[in-house]
Design an enzyme around this catalytic site. Structure first.
Site, short mmCIF file in Angstrom:
data_model
loop_
_atom_site.label_atom_id
_atom_site.label_comp_id
_atom_site.label_asym_id
_atom_site.label_seq_id
_atom_site.Cartn_x
_atom_site.Cartn_y
_atom_site.Cartn_z
N ASN A 93 0.68 -1.17 -0.08
CA ASN A 93 -0.08 0.08 -0.07
C ASN A 93 0.94 1.22 -0.03
O ASN A 93 2.18 1.15 -0.09
CB ASN A 93 -1.00 -0.03 1.33
CG ASN A 93 -2.20 0.54 0.95
OD1 ASN A 93 -2.31 1.58 0.15
ND2 ASN A 93 -3.61 0.01 1.33
N HIS A 123 24.16 2.50 11.82
CA HIS A 123 24.89 3.55 12.20
C HIS A 123 25.76 3.19 13.43
O HIS A 123 25.10 2.61 14.36
CB HIS A 123 24.44 4.82 12.23
CG HIS A 123 23.76 5.32 11.06
ND1 HIS A 123 24.33 5.73 9.99
CD2 HIS A 123 22.40 5.06 10.59
CE1 HIS A 123 23.33 6.28 9.06
NE2 HIS A 123 22.36 5.74 9.43
N GLY A 150 -0.26 -1.78 8.88
CA GLY A 150 0.01 -0.46 8.49
C GLY A 150 1.07 0.14 9.67
O GLY A 150 1.00 -0.23 10.82
N ALA A 168 -0.52 -3.95 13.05
CA ALA A 168 0.10 -2.57 12.89
C ALA A 168 0.88 -1.80 14.05
O ALA A 168 0.56 -2.05 15.13
CB ALA A 168 -1.36 -1.77 12.53
N ARG A 174 14.08 -8.30 16.03
CA ARG A 174 14.66 -9.31 15.65
C ARG A 174 13.80 -10.54 14.89
O ARG A 174 12.74 -10.15 14.64
CB ARG A 174 14.92 -10.04 17.11
CG ARG A 174 13.74 -10.42 17.89
CD ARG A 174 14.35 -10.86 19.27
NE ARG A 174 15.24 -10.29 20.08
CZ ARG A 174 14.99 -9.46 20.86
NH1 ARG A 174 13.86 -9.41 21.53
NH2 ARG A 174 15.90 -8.71 21.56
N ARG A 191 0.72 -15.49 19.24
CA ARG A 191 -0.14 -16.50 18.73
C ARG A 191 0.68 -17.23 17.56
O ARG A 191 1.40 -16.52 16.89
CB ARG A 191 -1.30 -15.98 18.46
CG ARG A 191 -2.48 -17.04 17.70
CD ARG A 191 -3.74 -16.23 17.46
NE ARG A 191 -4.57 -17.02 16.37
CZ ARG A 191 -5.40 -16.51 15.80
NH1 ARG A 191 -5.61 -15.14 15.73
NH2 ARG A 191 -5.92 -17.48 14.99
#
Length: 196
Positions: A93, A123, A150, A168, A174, A191
């Site tokens: 999207n 960095h 999102g 979202a 990790r 889950r």
């Protein structure tokens, strides 16, 4: 990351970058590759929804690979584009940020929500090398049939296994295994999914 000595390594900064080693982004080749990608991304981002064929053509020029029936809705933001590979039947999207200093590999049938960030650059934590502008990058791999909600942020060096869902707004710091739901900052598995 400690500051390496440029005198100890005959490679160009671009060669160091492509090898995943510390580099300084002052190499003219790096600058030109980035400018060319940003120019092409700007053209892509100016297309309309009715220009599907042109969008496809531009994606094929910009990205390292783009699979059949894959759609990325503009705007799309990349560093180089050529280090981003996305499989077939995937959808991203609006507002995908794919900072592809290192390889970003996205599988088939992946769903990416709006404003997702895939961030390969790193960095130094130490102030001296950071002040000297040293940086590096670590690859990101997204398995087949993953759904990134999102606003998900995926950090350098992360692999997300096939069929996994990331909620979202989560920050993936990790690796995540295949077939799970993960949420939060940092993202944690909440889950396990039945895979079928």
């Amino acid at each position: 990351m400690t500051a390496p000595s440029a005198a100890d390594d005959p490679r160009t900064m671009r060669e160091r970058m492509l090898a995943g080693d510390p580099y300084i982004a002052d190499d003219p080749e790096i600058g030109e590759a980035s400018a060319a990608a940003l120019d092409l991304a700007a053209v892509y981002n100016a297309t309309s929804a009715r220009q599907r064929a042109l969008r496809r053509q531009l994606l094929e020029q910009l990205l390292g690979a783009v699979g059949e029936d894959t759609e990325i809705r503009p705007p799309l933001y990349v560093d180089y584009g050529s280090n981003l590979r996305i499989g077939a039947r995937s959808f991203a999207n609006v507002g995908l940020v794919a900072l592809d200093v290192a390889a970003i590999t996205i599988g088939d049938d992946v769903q990416i929500g709006p404003n997702v960030q895939l961030l390969t650059p790193t960095h130094p934590v130490e102030p001296g090398p950071r002040r000297q502008k040293w940086e590096a990058a670590e690859p990101i791999t997204i398995g087949d049939n993953v759904w990134l909600g999102g606003g998900v942020v995926v950090l350098p060096g992360v692999t997300i296994g096939a069929d996994t869902v990331v909620g979202a707004g989560s920050v993936v710091t990790r690796d995540l295994p295949a077939g799970v739901v993960a949420v939060g900052n940092p993202a944690r598995v909440v889950r396990t999914l039945e895979r079928g």
